[in-house]
Design a protein around this motif. Structure first.
Motif, PDB file in Angstrom:
ATOM      1  N   HIS A   3     -18.623  34.213  64.445  1.00  0.00           N
ATOM      2  CA  HIS A   3     -18.643  33.060  63.494  1.00  0.00           C
ATOM      3  C   HIS A   3     -18.009  31.809  64.124  1.00  0.00           C
ATOM      4  N   VAL A  70     -22.739  31.734  61.783  1.00  0.00           N
ATOM      5  CA  VAL A  70     -21.753  31.945  60.624  1.00  0.00           C
ATOM      6  C   VAL A  70     -21.981  33.165  59.964  1.00  0.00           C
ATOM      7  N   THR A  76     -20.825  29.217  54.030  1.00  0.00           N
ATOM      8  CA  THR A  76     -20.448  27.983  54.655  1.00  0.00           C
ATOM      9  C   THR A  76     -21.038  26.669  53.891  1.00  0.00           C
ATOM     10  N   GLN A  79     -18.952  25.733  51.545  1.00  0.00           N
ATOM     11  CA  GLN A  79     -17.532  24.866  51.933  1.00  0.00           C
ATOM     12  C   GLN A  79     -18.077  23.538  52.360  1.00  0.00           C
ATOM     13  N   LEU A 113     -26.708  25.718  60.870  1.00  0.00           N
ATOM     14  CA  LEU A 113     -26.220  26.965  60.565  1.00  0.00           C
ATOM     15  C   LEU A 113     -27.161  28.120  61.053  1.00  0.00           C
ATOM     16  N   GLU A 115     -27.609  32.250  60.717  1.00  0.00           N
ATOM     17  CA  GLU A 115     -27.040  33.517  60.240  1.00  0.00           C
ATOM     18  C   GLU A 115     -28.071  34.637  60.700  1.00  0.00           C
TER      19      GLU A 115
END
Length: 121
Positions: A3, A70, A76, A79, A113, A115
């Motif tokens: 992460h 992440v 995320t 956030q 991002l 994942e």
């Protein structure tokens, strides 16, 4: 990767073949198309760790974009919003085991991002 690690960098290009020749000649990058990702050649640096793609340039993608790995894109992005950033593209699937998203920070910088796990086999 963990992460917060930068995992991928996309470089927008108008002429894919010219960009392949330029970057492989300049930096010694290995650049190849991966099955399932035709039209999006991916590069790998000599250290065999750093890498990214040569992505088609368009009006919404004109500068290189780094992608940060992440644990959870959903968490995320929540956030990002709570800290004053802007979600530009929500979570989208790359493969059955990987996803991406794009956000803008407080200064207008776009970051991606990532994942999951993408298999290149």
């Amino acid at each position: 990767m963990a992460h917060g690690d930068i995992t991928h960098i996309d470089i927008p290009v108008g002429d894919t073949q010219a960009a392949r020749t330029f970057y492989s000649g300049l930096f010694g990058w290995d650049i190849a198309e991966v099955p399932g990702f035709e039209g999006y050649p991916m590069w790998r640096a000599p250290n065999q760790i750093s890498g990214g793609g040569l992505a088609p340039r368009d009006a919404s993608f004109t500068t290189p974009r780094s992608y940060v790995e992440v644990d959870s894109i959903d968490d995320t992005l929540a956030q990002v919003s709570s800290l004053g950033g802007k979600v530009l593209m929500g979570k989208s699937q790359i493969s059955p085991t990987s996803w991406w998203a794009i956000f803008e920070d407080l200064d207008g910088n776009q970051l991606g991002l990532y994942e999951g796990v993408t298999s290149a086999e």
